[in-house]
Design an enzyme around this catalytic site. Sequence first.
Site, PDB file in Angstrom:
ATOM      1  N   GLU A   1      12.933  18.606   3.290  1.00 25.28           N
ATOM      2  CA  GLU A   1      13.246  18.982   4.678  1.00 25.28           C
ATOM      3  C   GLU A   1      12.091  18.734   5.637  1.00 25.28           C
ATOM      4  O   GLU A   1      11.457  19.665   6.137  1.00 25.28           O
ATOM      5  CB  GLU A   1      13.734  20.437   4.759  1.00 25.28           C
ATOM      6  CG  GLU A   1      15.064  20.641   4.065  1.00 25.28           C
ATOM      7  CD  GLU A   1      15.872  21.827   4.600  1.00 25.28           C
ATOM      8  OE1 GLU A   1      15.382  22.560   5.483  1.00 25.28           O
ATOM      9  OE2 GLU A   1      17.026  21.994   4.145  1.00 25.28           O
TER      10      GLU A   1
ATOM     11  N   GLU B   1      20.529  20.047  -1.852  1.00 25.13           N
ATOM     12  CA  GLU B   1      20.754  21.485  -1.631  1.00 25.13           C
ATOM     13  C   GLU B   1      22.093  21.701  -0.962  1.00 25.13           C
ATOM     14  O   GLU B   1      22.504  20.919  -0.106  1.00 25.13           O
ATOM     15  CB  GLU B   1      19.685  22.113  -0.706  1.00 25.13           C
ATOM     16  CG  GLU B   1      18.343  22.297  -1.339  1.00 25.13           C
ATOM     17  CD  GLU B   1      17.333  22.972  -0.411  1.00 25.13           C
ATOM     18  OE1 GLU B   1      17.742  23.734   0.489  1.00 25.13           O
ATOM     19  OE2 GLU B   1      16.135  22.718  -0.596  1.00 25.13           O
TER      20      GLU B   1
HETATM   21  C1  GBH Z   1      16.417  25.036   2.964  1.00 30.56           C
HETATM   22  O1  GBH Z   1      15.971  25.365   4.195  1.00 30.56           O
HETATM   23  C2  GBH Z   1      15.196  25.030   2.165  1.00 30.56           C
HETATM   24  O2  GBH Z   1      14.896  23.791   1.617  1.00 30.56           O
HETATM   25  C3  GBH Z   1      15.152  26.133   1.174  1.00 30.56           C
HETATM   26  O3  GBH Z   1      13.842  26.345   0.810  1.00 30.56           O
HETATM   27  C4  GBH Z   1      15.833  27.344   1.736  1.00 30.56           C
HETATM   28  O4  GBH Z   1      15.672  28.460   0.938  1.00 30.56           O
HETATM   29  C5  GBH Z   1      17.286  27.019   1.886  1.00 30.56           C
HETATM   30  O5  GBH Z   1      17.470  25.866   2.627  1.00 30.56           O
HETATM   31  C6  GBH Z   1      18.109  28.118   2.489  1.00 30.56           C
HETATM   32  O6  GBH Z   1      17.738  28.391   3.782  1.00 30.56           O
HETATM   33  O7  GBH Z   1      17.477  22.607  11.493  1.00 30.56           O
HETATM   34  O8  GBH Z   1      19.500  22.254  12.739  1.00 30.56           O
HETATM   35  O9  GBH Z   1      19.489  22.003  10.318  1.00 30.56           O
HETATM   36  C7  GBH Z   1      16.884  25.408   5.115  1.00 30.56           C
HETATM   37  C8  GBH Z   1      16.472  26.356   6.181  1.00 30.56           C
HETATM   38  C9  GBH Z   1      16.232  25.280   8.197  1.00 30.56           C
HETATM   39  C10 GBH Z   1      18.385  25.475   7.247  1.00 30.56           C
HETATM   40  C11 GBH Z   1      16.775  25.246   9.517  1.00 30.56           C
HETATM   41  C12 GBH Z   1      18.985  25.469   8.550  1.00 30.56           C
HETATM   42  C13 GBH Z   1      18.612  25.206  10.755  1.00 30.56           C
HETATM   43  C14 GBH Z   1      19.524  24.274  11.300  1.00 30.56           C
HETATM   44  N1  GBH Z   1      17.089  26.068   7.357  1.00 30.56           N
HETATM   45  N2  GBH Z   1      18.136  24.844   9.484  1.00 30.56           N
HETATM   46  S1  GBH Z   1      18.932  22.670  11.486  1.00 30.56           S
END
Ligand code: GBH
Length: 500
Positions: free
Chosen positions: A206, A406
């Site tokens: 990510e 994921e």
């Molecule tokens: C992932 O993060 C991670 O890789 C993991 O470590 C985490 O535990 C898991 O997912 C669950 O959250 O940026 O517009 O896509 C994701 C965390 C980051 C997901 C920000 C959603 C927001 C929307 N998040 N994202 S966007």
Amino acid sequence: MSATHFTRRDIGKLAGAATMAASSATTAGAQTAQRTDVARSAPRRFPNGFFWGTGTSSYQIEGAWNEDGKGPSIWDTYAHTPGNIKNGDTGDVANDHYHRYKEDVALMKNFGANAYRFSIAWPRIFPNGTGQPTLKGLDFYNRLVDELVAAGVAPFATLYHWELPQALQDKGGWQNRDTVKAFADYASYVTDKLSDRVRHFFTINEFRTFVDLGHQVREVRVAGGTVTLSGAPGLKLTPGDLNQVRHHAVLAHGMAVQAIRAKAKVGTKVGPAEVILCSVPLIESPEHIKAARIATREANAPFLTVMLEGKYTDAYLKDAGKDAPKFTDEDLKIIASPLDFVGINVYKPEAYVLASDEAPGWRQLPYAKGHPMLSSRWHTMGPEAMYWAPKFVQSLWNAKEIYITENGCATQDVISDDGRIYDTDRIMFLRAYLTQLQRAAADGVPVKGYFQWSTMDNFEWTSGFSDRFGLVYVDFKTQKRTPKLSASFFRETARRNAVA
Ligand code: GBH
């Protein structure tokens, strides 16, 4: 029968329940009808050799934050700073996986996984980011990998799941181009030691999240409004500096791909694990599909698009103007180093879109107020993303292989009177998303594997231990692990190689 009256044996038999009902029917007519019910749900199959895995990351589960010579990472620093994490939680102990990895591998084997995606903590190997490695840190991953291989679970390793060594942050972190080289050196060292048993490496997890959330804050649109997200190292850079950090992140990926190729055993595969921002056509007709595809390409311009096309899109550079990243043609070549696969994290659509006559050719729709959400505050339900994300990765960039690195959701688990956890929302979520993934596979999209997030409840970044993403429930006071009902769903799906 109420849920609280299920026994352990009942749960084990759930999968066979439909078949049993069919054989106990007395009339031939009833039997045919029952059998038809069973047969109809059977064909949602995945390709042969599909990897069914779950995922975790080092900071979220390992604990042992300062053992065996490990150096501090930016997440140690960030979580130790009061006010950053819900309830003051930290990853100091987390799931104590560093000491309990054998039990955790046994859990995976029990729920039928044939793959596992974990990450390696850079400062466990190089406490200062560069220089001398600690052999004890590497040893932990050696033991973990051996345990996985012995259990018949294929190890997939992520090299960077956000734990920059604090020593490198002190020298400017990802703003400093030297970090790029340090990452490639670390990647080279690790692949040299592990690629005899680890056949798949993910460079960085990510990009968008650790870059944008860690170096600014990010606003995410959800049903009924927006939410603000943040993370380590907790900086607020100017747009120009942020774009330069983004550039360094993809450059680090490219240099690591080259370093891995130079060191790894023949046949080792490498790719990124990026959270794709996927626009979903609200109506599936050619003009809306096209609009969603070009919106997806543009939204990923600083990450997946530049990695797979070797250039920043015109619109990205034009929008950035004087804040555009500074780069050379040589940088772009490195960033676009050929990949074996593309890994994508898919939780939600970026937006539902429709075609528009006005520039840029699509229109993002606001989420309806009542649009369903999962338990994380950013998590909008949208299973169609699991069809369109791999589909667009194929149509835009012709990826050879695609992994879903994921997918999953948080639940607010309660332990029932019988000691079990009935996470019906997670099963509903997984079934809906997997049905869409199967649809992509059936279209011929080269999806090779799926990693459910997460193996077990863990430290969910700024939400601490409050958002439970696991197939396995963890009592963080006693470290007791209890598989949830969704672990049975996963096992049945993996066993059949079809949506259960
Ligand atoms: C992932 O993060 C991670 O890789 C993991 O470590 C985490 O535990 C898991 O997912 C669950 O959250 O940026 O517009 O896509 C994701 C965390 C980051 C997901 C920000 C959603 C927001 C929307 N998040 N994202 S966007």
